[in-house]
Design a protein around this motif. Structure first.
Motif: not given
Ligand SMILES: Nc1ncnc2c1ncn2[C@@H]1O[C@H](COP(=O)(O)OP(=O)(O)OP(=O)(O)O)[C@@H](O)[C@H]1O
Ligand SMILES: Nc1ncnc2c1ncn2[C@@H]1O[C@H](COP(=O)(O)OP(=O)(O)O)[C@@H](O)[C@H]1O
Ligand code: SF4
Ligand code: SF4
Ligand SMILES: [Mg+2]
Ligand SMILES: [Mg+2]
Lengths: 398, 350
Positions: B266-295
């Motif tokens: 349970a990340p407590a900061h949106p940036y951490t959550r964004g990083l976690l959602d950005s990575i494709p998982r070895l153990d899942q064939k995911g749908q579109q990645l939830d990339a953190v937008k921008g730079l």
């Protein structure tokens, strides 16, 4: 220092998801033509057979004598179907980039054939070769070094039109370039900027725009996201997936990051020392690997989930990859394989569906999530170059 | 690990990593600036953290957010000029390194704290054999004879599992593979049995198989010597496996700290959550990645208010104006987000 162009473009592009703006007829989607036939049922657009590339090792300064060869690619065969993504994984030096260079005709193979829609590219020359090359484009790994620093973005993206003016006649070029930038989510106003003014992710988009310029049917992407941070990597992966659907592109996606490859690929080939050792659908390779090398690779990938590691089989490979100039006899993996015996030193295992791997010949399993793990179900019925190919429990955590 | 009292609600108080004299390393409010032609870049902007003996702290974040500069400041190897430490304390074994003489710091560096770099080839001396480089450590710091130093070097090479160590001690860095060079650098860092090791992206350039070998070795040696370890990386996978606690950096600041399990659950900061959602998982064939937008922003022009607001999916007007302090959000946890509570409630509800 980082004077990258504003957030604007990247942010726009990140919203990838749906269609970006209105593309004109030139880059209209091709999906309309092929419809939505399932990818497995589609025709093979590229058929690679027994591909070999040996780089001679020479000695002597004046009179060069060949003293051996680096067997960078040593008998590789695969098919690529229209609209699908074939992922190629393997450790550094196993020959992935060499395959990419051969397929895109940047280098000539020592032997073997590469058939594009039935025609053997390796036998073509002149205009016929040029026409095929147009259809198979490459996107390179390193966004920092693959773009000419003295050319503007507009020149870089439009350069392929110099060789193929028929795609965009002189008067059309400026518009075509701006359109391409828009397609990959970059602000078309950036045409006059130079590569150093962009971030890594934006440079990778420039490389992709250039790869798309000639409206190829196949894109070979060699480590296109390896140099990027995870957030930007996800943006670029999303972009590539969107473009694939939009233009019905076929991808050969090379990477050493197994998670990214799983995410983007329909089928996967695992390479070791110049050879494919296992091929199959994404779920066959990731959920039912039968080659010890694939199993070791998968077990080494750290998973971003502290709980998942418990109970997971870990295979830490000892030693390094042997030299491709002097590969081991028999099975090339035997120097690092925990199952190796004397047969492995003697006999080279061919890449084929293992005997006795579940289901009868006629049952033609759908792959996917076949029967339970551990039992050699239908899912194990995919080619593997091991004398003792079999599934191993829990390589990838549930 | 930390001495935080839980509860007390969202008080913008002292960070939950608060000073603990018992800890090996205590960094308080560290500030580092780079004075360049284009202006002043604040690469490290009030960073506090600590590491106990035997503990592994991972520092995560996108490139350019100040991870390496933080490490360099702690080691005392900042590129200066243009880099300057302009504030804070770095207490190591109870003493503030920033108030120590150059000579005193040199004595600490190498002997009591050591660093492992990403690029072993450029960190090792190309014209000295690895045996000489390893042996030199014992000659300089421990007054060993050449013969003793050589024996020690071979022993260390064996310790990090270089095959045929005795024969290979005379080889030069370029004669080893990437994974072996990284192991030799680990050997070098371990030579004098330091209390603290800082590893800056130690496996980023390596294949997964070699990465697994190197991380396993590092973890094993750490628990054997009970060293404190700061592991800097942008790979969330590697961290999950080895870290005790994580600090996430963004634009020169720490935006979240948490024990490793909590952060992933349970990340407590949106940036951490964004990083976690950005990575494709070895153990899942995911749908579109939830990339953190921008730079991430240029450190010359960090946005006002919460520096993450231009990229944050949860940003609201207050975020543009008010910089969030590092709130204490639970046992040993902190987050620099005004809306941390919503984020955690949301995750618990899922
Ligand atoms: N032009 C060349 N001359 C001689 N050897 C070469 C040449 N190009 C590649 N090789 C060798 O061929 C082998 C395969 O190289 P290749 O670049 O295809 O590997 P790769 O799988 O792409 O590795 P990486 O993951 O590091 O990019 C390596 O041993 C390499 O050193
Ligand atoms: N020698 C230097 N001169 C000027 N700026 C620097 C120097 N070293 C680092 N920086 C700046 O400090 C910031 C943080 O860098 P760094 O700590 O290396 O990031 P990372 O988190 O990727 O390790 C970056 O904006 C970088 O450009
Ligand atoms: S053929 Fe033998 S050495 Fe090769 S992978 Fe199979 S068991 Fe291992
Ligand atoms: S403070 Fe606002 S902008 Fe910053 S992370 Fe929290 S919600 Fe997002
Ligand atoms: Mg390569
Ligand atoms: Mg760094």
């Amino acid at each position: 220092m980082t004077s990258a162009p504003s957030e604007g473009a990247a942010a726009r592009a990140a919203g990838a998801g749906g269609a970006t703006g209105a593309h004109t007829a030139a880059y209209e989607s091709r999906t309309a033509l092929t419809g939505t036939a399932p990818r497995e049922a589609r025709e093979a657009i590229l058929d690679v057979r027994d591909l070999v590339k040996h780089y001679p090792l020479t000695q002597g300064v004046v009179i060069k004598r060949q003293v051996g060869a680096v067997k960078a690619v040593d008998g590789v065969s695969f098919e690529l179907r229209r609209g699908e993504t074939l992922g190629i994984v393997g450790e550094s030096g196993c020959g992935k980039s060499t395959v990419a260079k051969l397929v895109t005709s940047l280098e000539a193979p020592t032997s073997g054939s590469i058939r594009f829609k039935g025609e053997d590219v390796t036998r073509l020359s002149g205009r016929a070769l040029k026409a095929v090359r147009r259809n198979i484009q490459m996107v390179f790994q390193d966004p920092y070094t693959s773009l000419n620093p003295r050319m503007t973005v507009g020149d870089i993206v439009g350069e392929p039109f110099d060789i193929h003016p028929e795609v965009a006649p002189k008067g059309e070029r400026r518009r075509a370039v701006r359109e391409l930038l828009d397609v990959v989510g970059l602000d078309p106003e950036y045409v006059n900027r130079y590569p150093h003014q962009f971030s890594g992710g934006q440079r990778q988009r420039i490389g992709i725009a250039r790869g798309l310029a000639l409206r190829p049917e196949i894109i070979v992407a060699d480590e296109p996201v390896s140099a990027l941070d995870v957030s930007v990597q996800a943006q670029v992966v999303n972009l590539m997936e969107r473009l694939q659907d939009e233009f019905d592109l076929s991808y050969i996606f090379i990477a050493h990051d197994l998670s990214v490859v799983r995410h983007i690929s329909d089928r996967v080939g695992v390479m070791y020392l110049g050879k494919l050792v296992e091929t199959g659908t994404e779920s066959e390779i990731y959920e039912h690997p039968t080659h010890p090398y694939t199993q070791a690779l998968l077990s080494a990938v750290p998973v971003p989930d502290p709980g998942a590691e418990a109970g997971r089989a870990r295979i830490v490979l000892e030693g390094d990859v042997p030299s491709p100039a002097n590969p081991p006899s028999g099975c090339r993996f035997r120097t690092r394989c925990w199952k190796a015996d004397e047969r492995c030193a003697r006999e080279e295992p061919p890449l084929r569906i293992p005997d006795g791997a579940g289901g009868g010949a006629g049952s033609g399993g759908e792959g996917a999530d076949g029967p339970g793990r551990g039992t050699a179900g239908n899912a194990a019925r995919h080619p593997s170059a091991c004398h003792y190919a079999e599934e191993k429990a829990r390589i990838v955590p549930d | 690990m930390t001495q935080t009292q839980a509860g007390g609600g969202p008080a913008p108080g002292p960070d939950p990593d608060g000073a603990d004299p018992a800890r090996l390393l205590e960094v308080r409010d560290l500030r580092v600036e780079f004075r360049t032609r284009d202006g002043v870049a604040t690469a490290v902007d009030g960073v506090s953290f600590g590491v106990a003996a035997g503990e592994t702290l991972a520092v995560l974040g996108e490139s350019g957010c100040g991870k390496s500069v933080t490490a360099q400041a702690v080691m005392g190897i900042l590129d200066s000029p243009p880099g300057h430490v302009t504030g804070g304390e770095i207490r190591f074994g109870g003493r503030d390194l920033l108030r120590m003489s150059a000579e005193g710091r040199r004595a600490v560096r190498g002997a009591r704290m050591a660093m492992i770099f990403q690029d072993a080839l450029s960190a090792l001396n190309p014209v000295l054999s690895v045996g000489q480089q390893l042996g030199e450590m014992f000659q300089v710091h421990r007054g060993a004879s050449r013969k003793e130093a050589r024996a020690k070097a071979v022993e260390l090479m064996e310790r990090v599992r270089i095959p045929a160590a005795r024969e290979r001690a005379g080889d030069y860095p370029h004669q080893f593979s990437g994974g072996m060079r990284q192991r030799i650098m680990i050997a070098m860092a371990l030579a004098l049995e330091p209390e603290l090791i800082i590893a800056d992206e130690p496996t980023t350039a390596l294949d997964v198989t070699v990465q697994a070998q190197v991380m396993e070795l590092l973890a094993e040696l750490q628990s054997e010597y009970r060293m404190g370890l700061i592991l800097i990386t942008h790979d969330l996978g590697v961290v999950a496996d080895v870290a005790d606690r994580i600090a996430v950096m963004y634009a020169g600041r720490i935006v979240e700290t948490a024990p490793v399990g909590d952060l992933y659950r349970a990340p407590a900061h949106p940036y951490t959550r964004g990083l976690l959602d950005s990575i494709p998982r070895l153990d899942q064939k995911g749908q579109q990645l939830d990339a953190v937008k921008g730079l991430p922003p240029s450190l010359l022009r960090v946005p006002p208010g919460c520096s993450f607001h231009p990229r944050c999916p949860l940003a609201r007007p207050v975020c543009h104006a008010d910089e969030p302090p590092l709130y204490e959000v639970g046992q040993g946890r902190s987050s620099a987000c005004h809306f941390w509570k919503e984020l955690l409630d949301d995750e618990c509800a899922e």
